[in-house]
Design a protein around this motif. Structure first.
Motif, PDB file in Angstrom:
ATOM      1  N   ARG A   1       0.946  -1.129   0.016  1.00 19.76           N
ATOM      2  CA  ARG A   1      -0.125   0.369  -0.094  1.00 19.76           C
ATOM      3  C   ARG A   1       1.259   0.979  -0.530  1.00 19.76           C
ATOM      4  NH1 ARG A   1      -4.914  -1.422  -2.061  1.00 19.76           N
ATOM      5  NH2 ARG A   1      -6.213  -3.449  -0.677  1.00 19.76           N
ATOM      6  N   ARG A   2       1.793   1.241   0.298  1.00 17.06           N
ATOM      7  CA  ARG A   2       2.861   2.573   0.062  1.00 17.06           C
ATOM      8  C   ARG A   2       3.709   2.455  -0.679  1.00 17.06           C
ATOM      9  NH1 ARG A   2       7.506   1.416   5.033  1.00 17.06           N
ATOM     10  NH2 ARG A   2       7.965   0.362   3.649  1.00 17.06           N
ATOM     11  N   GLN A   3       3.988   1.184  -1.380  1.00 19.96           N
ATOM     12  CA  GLN A   3       4.094   1.880  -2.862  1.00 19.96           C
ATOM     13  C   GLN A   3       2.845   2.280  -3.505  1.00 19.96           C
ATOM     14  OE1 GLN A   3       7.565   1.286  -3.985  1.00 19.96           O
ATOM     15  NE2 GLN A   3       6.863   1.912  -6.097  1.00 19.96           N
ATOM     16  N   GLN A   4       1.811   1.755  -3.735  1.00 17.82           N
ATOM     17  CA  GLN A   4       0.856   2.341  -4.395  1.00 17.82           C
ATOM     18  C   GLN A   4       0.810   3.892  -4.019  1.00 17.82           C
ATOM     19  OE1 GLN A   4      -2.137  -0.763  -3.118  1.00 17.82           O
ATOM     20  NE2 GLN A   4      -1.899  -1.727  -5.044  1.00 17.82           N
ATOM     21  N   LEU A   5       0.784   4.047  -2.912  1.00 23.88           N
ATOM     22  CA  LEU A   5       0.952   5.668  -2.747  1.00 23.88           C
ATOM     23  C   LEU A   5       2.175   6.591  -3.573  1.00 23.88           C
ATOM     24  CD1 LEU A   5      -0.738   7.854  -1.371  1.00 23.88           C
ATOM     25  CD2 LEU A   5       0.174   7.265   1.069  1.00 23.88           C
ATOM     26  N   THR A   6       2.926   5.790  -2.260  1.00 22.61           N
ATOM     27  CA  THR A   6       3.835   6.350  -3.962  1.00 22.61           C
ATOM     28  C   THR A   6       4.007   7.004  -5.433  1.00 22.61           C
ATOM     29  OG1 THR A   6       5.808   5.805  -2.104  1.00 22.61           O
ATOM     30  CG2 THR A   6       6.232   6.809  -4.103  1.00 22.61           C
ATOM     31  N   GLU A   7       3.176   5.302  -6.198  1.00 20.65           N
ATOM     32  CA  GLU A   7       3.412   5.744  -6.944  1.00 20.65           C
ATOM     33  C   GLU A   7       1.995   6.525  -7.515  1.00 20.65           C
ATOM     34  OE1 GLU A   7       2.685   1.794  -8.277  1.00 20.65           O
ATOM     35  OE2 GLU A   7       4.804   0.597  -8.082  1.00 20.65           O
ATOM     36  N   CYS A   8       1.057   6.716  -6.652  1.00 24.48           N
ATOM     37  CA  CYS A   8      -0.152   7.200  -7.729  1.00 24.48           C
ATOM     38  C   CYS A   8       0.332   9.287  -6.842  1.00 24.48           C
ATOM     39  CB  CYS A   8      -1.362   7.276  -5.992  1.00 24.48           C
ATOM     40  SG  CYS A   8      -3.084   8.148  -6.333  1.00 24.48           S
ATOM     41  N   ILE A   9       1.260   9.171  -5.697  1.00 29.04           N
ATOM     42  CA  ILE A   9       2.052  11.016  -6.191  1.00 29.04           C
ATOM     43  C   ILE A   9       2.000  11.438  -7.412  1.00 29.04           C
ATOM     44  CG2 ILE A   9       2.523  12.284  -4.600  1.00 29.04           C
ATOM     45  CD1 ILE A   9       2.124  10.404  -2.272  1.00 29.04           C
ATOM     46  N   ASP A  10       2.975   9.914  -7.465  1.00 31.58           N
ATOM     47  CA  ASP A  10       3.936   9.936  -8.809  1.00 31.58           C
ATOM     48  C   ASP A  10       2.838  10.717 -10.038  1.00 31.58           C
ATOM     49  OD1 ASP A  10       6.010  10.500  -7.597  1.00 31.58           O
ATOM     50  OD2 ASP A  10       6.750   9.027  -7.981  1.00 31.58           O
ATOM     51  N   LYS A  11       2.108  10.149 -10.285  1.00 30.69           N
ATOM     52  CA  LYS A  11       1.404   9.564 -10.739  1.00 30.69           C
ATOM     53  C   LYS A  11       0.141  11.148 -11.377  1.00 30.69           C
ATOM     54  CE  LYS A  11      -1.635   7.129 -14.091  1.00 30.69           C
ATOM     55  NZ  LYS A  11      -2.384   5.724 -13.991  1.00 30.69           N
ATOM     56  N   THR A  12       0.099  11.264  -9.577  1.00 33.29           N
ATOM     57  CA  THR A  12      -0.822  12.752  -9.992  1.00 33.29           C
ATOM     58  C   THR A  12      -0.280  14.503  -9.828  1.00 33.29           C
ATOM     59  OG1 THR A  12      -2.268  11.674  -8.595  1.00 33.29           O
ATOM     60  CG2 THR A  12      -1.869  14.082  -8.061  1.00 33.29           C
ATOM     61  N   ASN A  13       0.928  14.134  -9.868  1.00 30.73           N
ATOM     62  CA  ASN A  13       1.977  15.113 -10.421  1.00 30.73           C
ATOM     63  C   ASN A  13       2.399  15.099 -11.838  1.00 30.73           C
ATOM     64  OD1 ASN A  13       2.629  16.168  -7.611  1.00 30.73           O
ATOM     65  ND2 ASN A  13       4.440  14.411  -7.568  1.00 30.73           N
ATOM     66  N   GLU A  14       2.274  13.896 -12.456  1.00 29.16           N
ATOM     67  CA  GLU A  14       2.873  13.917 -13.548  1.00 29.16           C
ATOM     68  C   GLU A  14       1.002  14.393 -14.683  1.00 29.16           C
ATOM     69  OE1 GLU A  14       3.773  10.245 -15.472  1.00 29.16           O
ATOM     70  OE2 GLU A  14       5.762   9.915 -14.092  1.00 29.16           O
ATOM     71  N   ARG A  15      -0.097  14.445 -14.290  1.00 34.15           N
ATOM     72  CA  ARG A  15      -1.007  15.018 -14.129  1.00 34.15           C
ATOM     73  C   ARG A  15      -1.730  15.467 -14.334  1.00 34.15           C
ATOM     74  NH1 ARG A  15      -4.232  10.041 -11.659  1.00 34.15           N
ATOM     75  NH2 ARG A  15      -4.540   8.595 -13.465  1.00 34.15           N
ATOM     76  N   TRP A  16      -1.505  16.753 -12.911  1.00 32.00           N
ATOM     77  CA  TRP A  16      -1.175  18.211 -12.838  1.00 32.00           C
ATOM     78  C   TRP A  16      -0.145  19.056 -13.181  1.00 32.00           C
ATOM     79  CZ3 TRP A  16      -3.680  21.832  -9.962  1.00 32.00           C
ATOM     80  CH2 TRP A  16      -5.093  21.484  -9.821  1.00 32.00           C
ATOM     81  N   SER A  17       0.784  18.279 -13.962  1.00 34.74           N
ATOM     82  CA  SER A  17       1.807  19.550 -15.171  1.00 34.74           C
ATOM     83  C   SER A  17       1.164  18.860 -16.267  1.00 34.74           C
ATOM     84  CB  SER A  17       2.821  18.571 -14.721  1.00 34.74           C
ATOM     85  OG  SER A  17       4.321  18.887 -15.788  1.00 34.74           O
ATOM     86  N   THR A  18       0.390  17.981 -16.333  1.00 31.95           N
ATOM     87  CA  THR A  18      -0.163  18.578 -17.650  1.00 31.95           C
ATOM     88  C   THR A  18      -1.242  19.062 -17.939  1.00 31.95           C
ATOM     89  OG1 THR A  18       0.699  16.262 -18.360  1.00 31.95           O
ATOM     90  CG2 THR A  18      -1.408  17.532 -19.122  1.00 31.95           C
ATOM     91  N   LEU A  19      -2.574  19.314 -16.787  1.00 31.67           N
ATOM     92  CA  LEU A  19      -3.606  20.251 -16.885  1.00 31.67           C
ATOM     93  C   LEU A  19      -3.050  21.319 -16.039  1.00 31.67           C
ATOM     94  CD1 LEU A  19      -5.097  20.853 -13.985  1.00 31.67           C
ATOM     95  CD2 LEU A  19      -5.421  18.108 -13.420  1.00 31.67           C
TER      96      LEU A  19
END
Length: 213
Positions: free
Chosen positions: A96-114
């Motif tokens: 779960r900790r790894q999934q949270l880390t990956e989700c944060i990284d993905k969210t930062n990438e998505r926000w960079s786009t939007l």
């Protein structure tokens, strides 16, 4: 988003999940999955629709805002999953900790786009201006640049509002991601048990868990 916020607040007050909180969490997560996927698809077409004069720019802005909120809420879901694992399934904590880390990284990438949609529109405006400069002054202009620039200004204003509203959360996510990575590199092991006296847990570097067992 409100439901997850309520659950997070209750968890902060109680220090554990109740059956009601767990049930509401499951329902909210299922609803979010469908919404998040829809918003992601809408975001992929945001630039094309922003350049289309037939599309109301307010609709594009609304979809961008909804996508941004959905991405932030997904991080909240994974954070709650980690908290729930600490209570119910300690063996899943690392996952779960790894999934949270990956989700944060993905969210930062998505926000960079939007939050950079205006840059894509600006690039298209520059392209149109260069095309018009190559034409004769008697040639008819094929693009309504003034309308497109006005649409970009509205997008730009919204991007600034998005950062004002959610920027602190994104920075907190980055700090949390760094903290989670440091925990992963640590040799500390979470020891958890439940007995007649209640629930107990502590961290130690004197023990290790074999993930194959």
């Amino acid at each position: 988003s409100k439901t997850l916020g309520d659950i997070t607040e209750e968890y902060g007050e109680l220090g554990h999940f109740t059956p009601s909180m767990t049930a509401r969490f499951a329902v909210a997560e299922q609803a979010l999955e469908a919404v998040a996927r829809r918003q992601e698809l809408l975001l992929l077409s945001a630039e094309r629709r922003a350049l289309d004069p037939k599309t109301d720019i307010e609709d594009v802005i609304r979809d961008v805002n909804a996508a941004g909120l959905a991405y932030i809420t997904e991080v909240q879901v994974h954070a709650l999953h980690l908290a729930l694992a600490l209570q119910e399934s300690p063996a899943l904590v690392t996952k779960r900790r790894q999934q949270l880390t990956e989700c944060i990284d993905k969210t930062n990438e998505r926000w960079s786009t939007l939050k950079n949609l205006s840059e894509g529109v600006k690039a298209k405006i520059t392209e149109y201006e260069e095309e018009d400069q190559k034409k004769s002054k008697f040639s008819r202009q094929t693009h309504d640049l003034s309308a497109l620039k006005e649409r970009r200004e509205k997008i730009l204003e919204n991007e600034k509002a998005l950062i004002d509203e959610h920027g602190s959360k994104l920075e907190a996510f980055k700090e949390l991601s760094q903290s989670l990575r440091e925990q992963q590199e640590s040799r500390a092991t979470l020891v958890y048990w439940r007995d007649d006296a209640g629930e107990h847990s502590f961290l130690t570097e004197q023990l290790s868990i074999d993930p194959s067992r």
